[in-house]
Design an enzyme around this catalytic site. Structure first.
Site, PDB file in Angstrom:
ATOM      1  N   ASP A   8    -160.052 -16.826   8.413  1.00  0.00           N
ATOM      2  CA  ASP A   8    -159.528 -15.775   9.117  1.00  0.00           C
ATOM      3  C   ASP A   8    -159.469 -16.210  10.575  1.00  0.00           C
ATOM      4  O   ASP A   8    -160.155 -15.709  11.311  1.00  0.00           O
ATOM      5  CB  ASP A   8    -160.484 -14.674   8.943  1.00  0.00           C
ATOM      6  N   HIS A  10    -156.327 -16.515  11.918  1.00  0.00           N
ATOM      7  CA  HIS A  10    -155.549 -15.507  12.335  1.00  0.00           C
ATOM      8  C   HIS A  10    -154.572 -16.187  13.389  1.00  0.00           C
ATOM      9  O   HIS A  10    -154.251 -15.421  14.283  1.00  0.00           O
ATOM     10  CB  HIS A  10    -155.909 -14.252  12.445  1.00  0.00           C
ATOM     11  N   ASP A  49    -156.111 -16.950   5.387  1.00  0.00           N
ATOM     12  CA  ASP A  49    -155.910 -16.083   6.911  1.00  0.00           C
ATOM     13  C   ASP A  49    -155.777 -17.306   7.836  1.00  0.00           C
ATOM     14  O   ASP A  49    -156.267 -16.933   8.867  1.00  0.00           O
ATOM     15  CB  ASP A  49    -156.507 -14.871   7.120  1.00  0.00           C
ATOM     16  N   ASN A  84    -154.433 -13.261   2.570  1.00  0.00           N
ATOM     17  CA  ASN A  84    -153.348 -11.841   2.349  1.00  0.00           C
ATOM     18  C   ASN A  84    -152.230 -12.063   3.589  1.00  0.00           C
ATOM     19  O   ASN A  84    -151.384 -11.559   3.311  1.00  0.00           O
ATOM     20  CB  ASN A  84    -153.947 -10.565   2.377  1.00  0.00           C
ATOM     21  N   HIS A  85    -152.813 -12.365   4.678  1.00  0.00           N
ATOM     22  CA  HIS A  85    -151.784 -12.434   5.799  1.00  0.00           C
ATOM     23  C   HIS A  85    -150.959 -13.745   5.803  1.00  0.00           C
ATOM     24  O   HIS A  85    -149.894 -13.714   6.181  1.00  0.00           O
ATOM     25  CB  HIS A  85    -152.607 -12.733   7.149  1.00  0.00           C
ATOM     26  N   HIS A 158    -160.490 -15.370  -1.059  1.00  0.00           N
ATOM     27  CA  HIS A 158    -159.910 -14.605  -0.021  1.00  0.00           C
ATOM     28  C   HIS A 158    -159.885 -13.281  -0.302  1.00  0.00           C
ATOM     29  O   HIS A 158    -158.818 -12.850  -0.786  1.00  0.00           O
ATOM     30  CB  HIS A 158    -158.885 -15.292   0.636  1.00  0.00           C
ATOM     31  N   HIS A 187    -161.971 -13.105   4.521  1.00  0.00           N
ATOM     32  CA  HIS A 187    -161.094 -11.762   4.314  1.00  0.00           C
ATOM     33  C   HIS A 187    -162.001 -10.653   5.270  1.00  0.00           C
ATOM     34  O   HIS A 187    -161.350 -10.043   5.992  1.00  0.00           O
ATOM     35  CB  HIS A 187    -160.902 -10.932   2.950  1.00  0.00           C
ATOM     36  N   HIS A 189    -164.200  -9.820   8.080  1.00  0.00           N
ATOM     37  CA  HIS A 189    -164.485 -10.588   9.544  1.00  0.00           C
ATOM     38  C   HIS A 189    -165.914 -10.481  10.044  1.00  0.00           C
ATOM     39  O   HIS A 189    -166.078 -10.921  11.089  1.00  0.00           O
ATOM     40  CB  HIS A 189    -163.432  -9.913  10.491  1.00  0.00           C
TER      41      HIS A 189
END
Length: 381
Positions: A8, A10, A49, A84-85, A158, A187, A189
């Protein structure tokens, strides 16, 4: 044998529309890579992610490439899955991580569900929505069978689990195989470490504050990644904390003490090296929202990167003073008009045009992220 477990990151996320916040996410990723190299693990796992969007901006792609190349130069392999992102919600679409296959990244996917790192089995699956949980469970069963002959086994996923997010999960805790030494999840955070089956189940959490509701968990447990030693019978997990580029400050103050509280907050902010994100709620008393908004911004906007304000007066009034709490039923339409009256129309237009493009391209993950960002901006405004 040791490995680093992160998730994550991002990259590419321009939180609150601020370039500075996008840069913060890049800076933290670069710091994570440097810390990993300093720790000298045998390999790295990234549990999804990597990016904020399935079509990341150029700088996000380049930052990831530089980090992965640094690991390659230090002979530290990296295994990754799509979150998922990262996933393009279209049949046969490839996640952006595939770009780094020639730079040393080993992508765990339906076509390549596991690798061997020495005598360690590293297997898993990319993100699957709740609607595809049945197929995911079948994949997990097959991965578990493939791992049966190996003493050290790591599962990489994830997914949200009902034990930790009971209203937003994709799979249940009973669906996760219990025979692995370490379940490397992404996933969620917040940092999570639990005893599970034959070993541990862990979420390292996000490396930066992606949503303001992560602030309490960050203050308690920090942000960063895990250094995991699987030499013994039970994995040993060490938190490696990262220093975030700027502070998130969350304050709730009484309207009756507004000036005194603003002086206190300004004095603290003056001690910081970087302008912080300030989330401030003014409550109590009868006050004009617009006047308080102007007071806050006049006092704090020069010393903060962003001021996210929220208001909880004793009464909520529109132009006709008809929304007194507890005295009559609120009109939903008028309440929305009240909430949106000071909201930037440009943001609304940006939401609409962005959603049109992303939904036309079936890019649901980007559309979802856009709506979440808009909602948080609206709530904090």
């Amino acid at each position: 044998m040791q490995f680093a477990h992160l998730a994550d990151t991002h990259m590419g996320y321009r939180q609150y529309g601020l370039v500075e916040r996008e840069n913060d996410f890049f800076q933290v990723f670069e710091q994570a890579i440097d810390e990993i190299i300093r720790e000298r693990p045998d390999f790295v796992i990234h549990s999804g992610d990597l990016f904020e969007y399935s079509r990341p901006p150029t700088r996000a792609l380049l930052t990831a490439q530089k980090g992965i190349l640094k690991l390659k130069e230090e002979n530290i392999p990296i295994y990754a899955i799509a979150g998922n992102h990262d996933v393009v919600m279209r049949k046969n679409a490839l996640p952006p991580q595939i770009l780094y296959r020639d730079f040393g990244l080993k992508l765990i996917s339906p076509n390549k569900p596991f690798y061997l790192e020495g005598d360690v089995f590293v297997g898993g699956a990319p993100y699957a929505s709740k609607y595809h949980s049945k197929q995911l469970i079948e994949r997990l069963q097959n991965i578990e069978k493939s791992s049966a002959d190996y003493k050290k086994r790591i599962l990489v996923l994830h997914q949200g689990i009902d034990r930790y997010i009971p209203y937003e999960y994709e799979i249940k805790i009973g669906d996760v195989p219990t025979s692995f030494n370490y379940c490397a999840f992404g996933h969620i955070h917040e940092r999570v470490v639990d005893d599970f089956g034959s070993g541990k189940l862990a979420y390292p959490g996000s490396t930066e504050i992606w949503r303001s509701n992560e602030l309490e968990g960050y203050k308690k447990n920090g942000k960063g990644f895990y250094l995991v030693d699987i030499t013994g019978d039970m994995p040993e997990i060490e938190n490696i904390d990262l220093k975030l580029p700027r502070e998130f400050i969350k304050e709730t103050i009484l309207y009756s003490k507004l000036q005194d509280e603003l002086s206190r907050i300004k004095q603290y902010i003056g001690s910081l090296q970087e302008n912080p994100i300030l989330m401030i709620t003014v409550e109590g008393g009868n006050f004009n929202r617009s006047e308080v908004y102007e007071t806050l911004n006049h006092a704090l906007s020069d010393s903060c990167l962003a001021v996210r304000s929220n208001y909880k007066p004793t009464t909520i009034e529109d132009e006709d003073n008809r929304f007194e709490i507890g005295k009559e039923t609120l009109d939903i339409k008028k309440m929305l008009e009240h909430c949106l009256k000071d909201f930037n129309n440009e943001k609304v237009n940006e939401l609409a045009t962005g959603l049109l493009k992303e939904l036309s391209d079936s890019d649901l993950s980007s559309a979802e992220s856009r709506v979440q960002t808009f909602y948080e901006d609206l709530y904090d405004h």
